[in-house]
Design an enzyme around this catalytic site. Structure first.
Site, PDB file in Angstrom:
ATOM      1  N   GLN A  48      76.429  30.393  56.990  1.00  0.00           N
ATOM      2  CA  GLN A  48      75.480  29.306  56.727  1.00  0.00           C
ATOM      3  C   GLN A  48      76.087  28.295  55.757  1.00  0.00           C
ATOM      4  O   GLN A  48      76.597  28.654  54.701  1.00  0.00           O
ATOM      5  CB  GLN A  48      74.179  29.873  56.140  1.00  0.00           C
ATOM      6  N   ASP A  75      79.453  29.240  65.784  1.00  0.00           N
ATOM      7  CA  ASP A  75      79.207  27.873  65.307  1.00  0.00           C
ATOM      8  C   ASP A  75      80.233  26.887  65.861  1.00  0.00           C
ATOM      9  O   ASP A  75      80.096  25.674  65.670  1.00  0.00           O
ATOM     10  CB  ASP A  75      79.246  27.836  63.771  1.00  0.00           C
ATOM     11  N   LYS A  81      66.497  31.871  62.152  1.00  0.00           N
ATOM     12  CA  LYS A  81      67.520  32.335  63.092  1.00  0.00           C
ATOM     13  C   LYS A  81      67.374  33.828  63.360  1.00  0.00           C
ATOM     14  O   LYS A  81      67.501  34.276  64.503  1.00  0.00           O
ATOM     15  CB  LYS A  81      68.918  32.011  62.548  1.00  0.00           C
TER      16      LYS A  81
END
Length: 281
Positions: A88, A111, A44
């Site tokens: 994460q 997200d 990422k």
């Protein structure tokens, strides 16, 4: 369906947007030393930096407590140089994930897991949706898959893939069925699917015999086995389906590309170039 090629195209488009908008910051939080999570974070960051987005890497030890994680989130919420925040997952077992997601400023929630953003998706007016479902929808659109009136079956019910992609498909007027590892007679459902999305995290849960001829199949699974990386769908299904994503090289690159797209979208929200719920501009 070549996710790697489409992702490269999207990243090139995003580089131009980033150049127009100026400095954009994406902060990631990794708690612990899970090897797979470390790889995902590295990929990422590499993709973000290639697109001109500043990637900020925040890491905490495995035994970090709830208060410390949420304190870091609040610190990033207040940092005006940060446009997007990604925590994460999975988090260590002592951490309450929903509480951490609720702590993220919704306008920085790239997200799409904050209740405000999840609710916007539910109501059909998405602000942020999770990156993998967005990547799936973009792939289906790129390859001209007809969704309106189609029978779509989603195998998997996770908050990050199964449920949000089911909603996105429903908003495109597909008739959607959600299945999972405990569904009785799974083949009875999958054989009816014009569009089949499999995100159960179980290698080969869908065999070639369970796929309808001419279907579009999106295999979200990434499973490490003695035979190497395999998906949730048997590779032989590619001979039956009209379209199918490879593993690897299908959904994975698209997930990262759409995370970057969400980060640019967050920057637009924060600069009042797009209207965000509850923010006047």
């Amino acid at each position: 369906m070549d996710g790697a090629a489409l992702a490269a195209k999207i990243r090139a488009e995003l580089r131009e947007e980033v150049a127009e908008l100026g400095e954009i910051g994406l902060a990631t939080i990794l708690v612990g030393d899970d090897p797979a999570s470390q790889i995902y974070i590295r990929l990422k960051h590499e993709a973000a930096e290639a697109a001109g987005i500043q990637a900020i890497d925040k890491r905490l030890p495995t035994d970090t407590g709830q208060d410390e994680v949420e304190a870091l989130v609040r610190e990033l919420n207040e940092d005006d140089s940060i446009d997007g925040i990604l925590v994460q997952t999975p988090l260590p077992q002592q951490i309450d994930e929903p509480s951490v997601m609720r702590a993220i400023d919704p306008i920085k929630d790239v997200d799409g897991l904050h209740p405000l953003n999840a609710g916007q998706l539910f109501f059909g007016a998405p602000t942020f949706a999770p990156a993998t479902p967005l990547g799936i929808m973009r792939l289906l659109a790129e390859y001209g898959v007809q969704l309106s009136g189609a029978r779509a079956v989603v195998v998997g019910r996770s908050l990050i893939v199964g449920r949000p992609v089911a909603l996105l498909l429903l908003h495109e007027n597909a008739t959607v069925t959600i299945c999972h590892s405990r569904t009785n007679d799974l083949a009875r459902q999958t054989l009816d699917a014009d569009v089949l999305v499999v995100a159960a995290g179980l290698p080969g849960i869908v065999t070639a015999e369970m796929v309808k001829a001419g279907a579009a199949v999106v295999d979200v699974g990434i499973n490490r086995t003695e035979a190497g990386l395999v998906g949730d769908v048997d590779a032989g299904a590619a001979e039956i389906a009209a379209l199918m994503t490879p593993v690897p090289g299908g959904v994975g690159p698209m997930t990262i590309a759409m995370l970057l797209q969400n980060t640019v979208r967050a920057a637009r929200f924060r600069r009042r170039l797009l209207a965000f719920p509850g923010v006047r501009g």
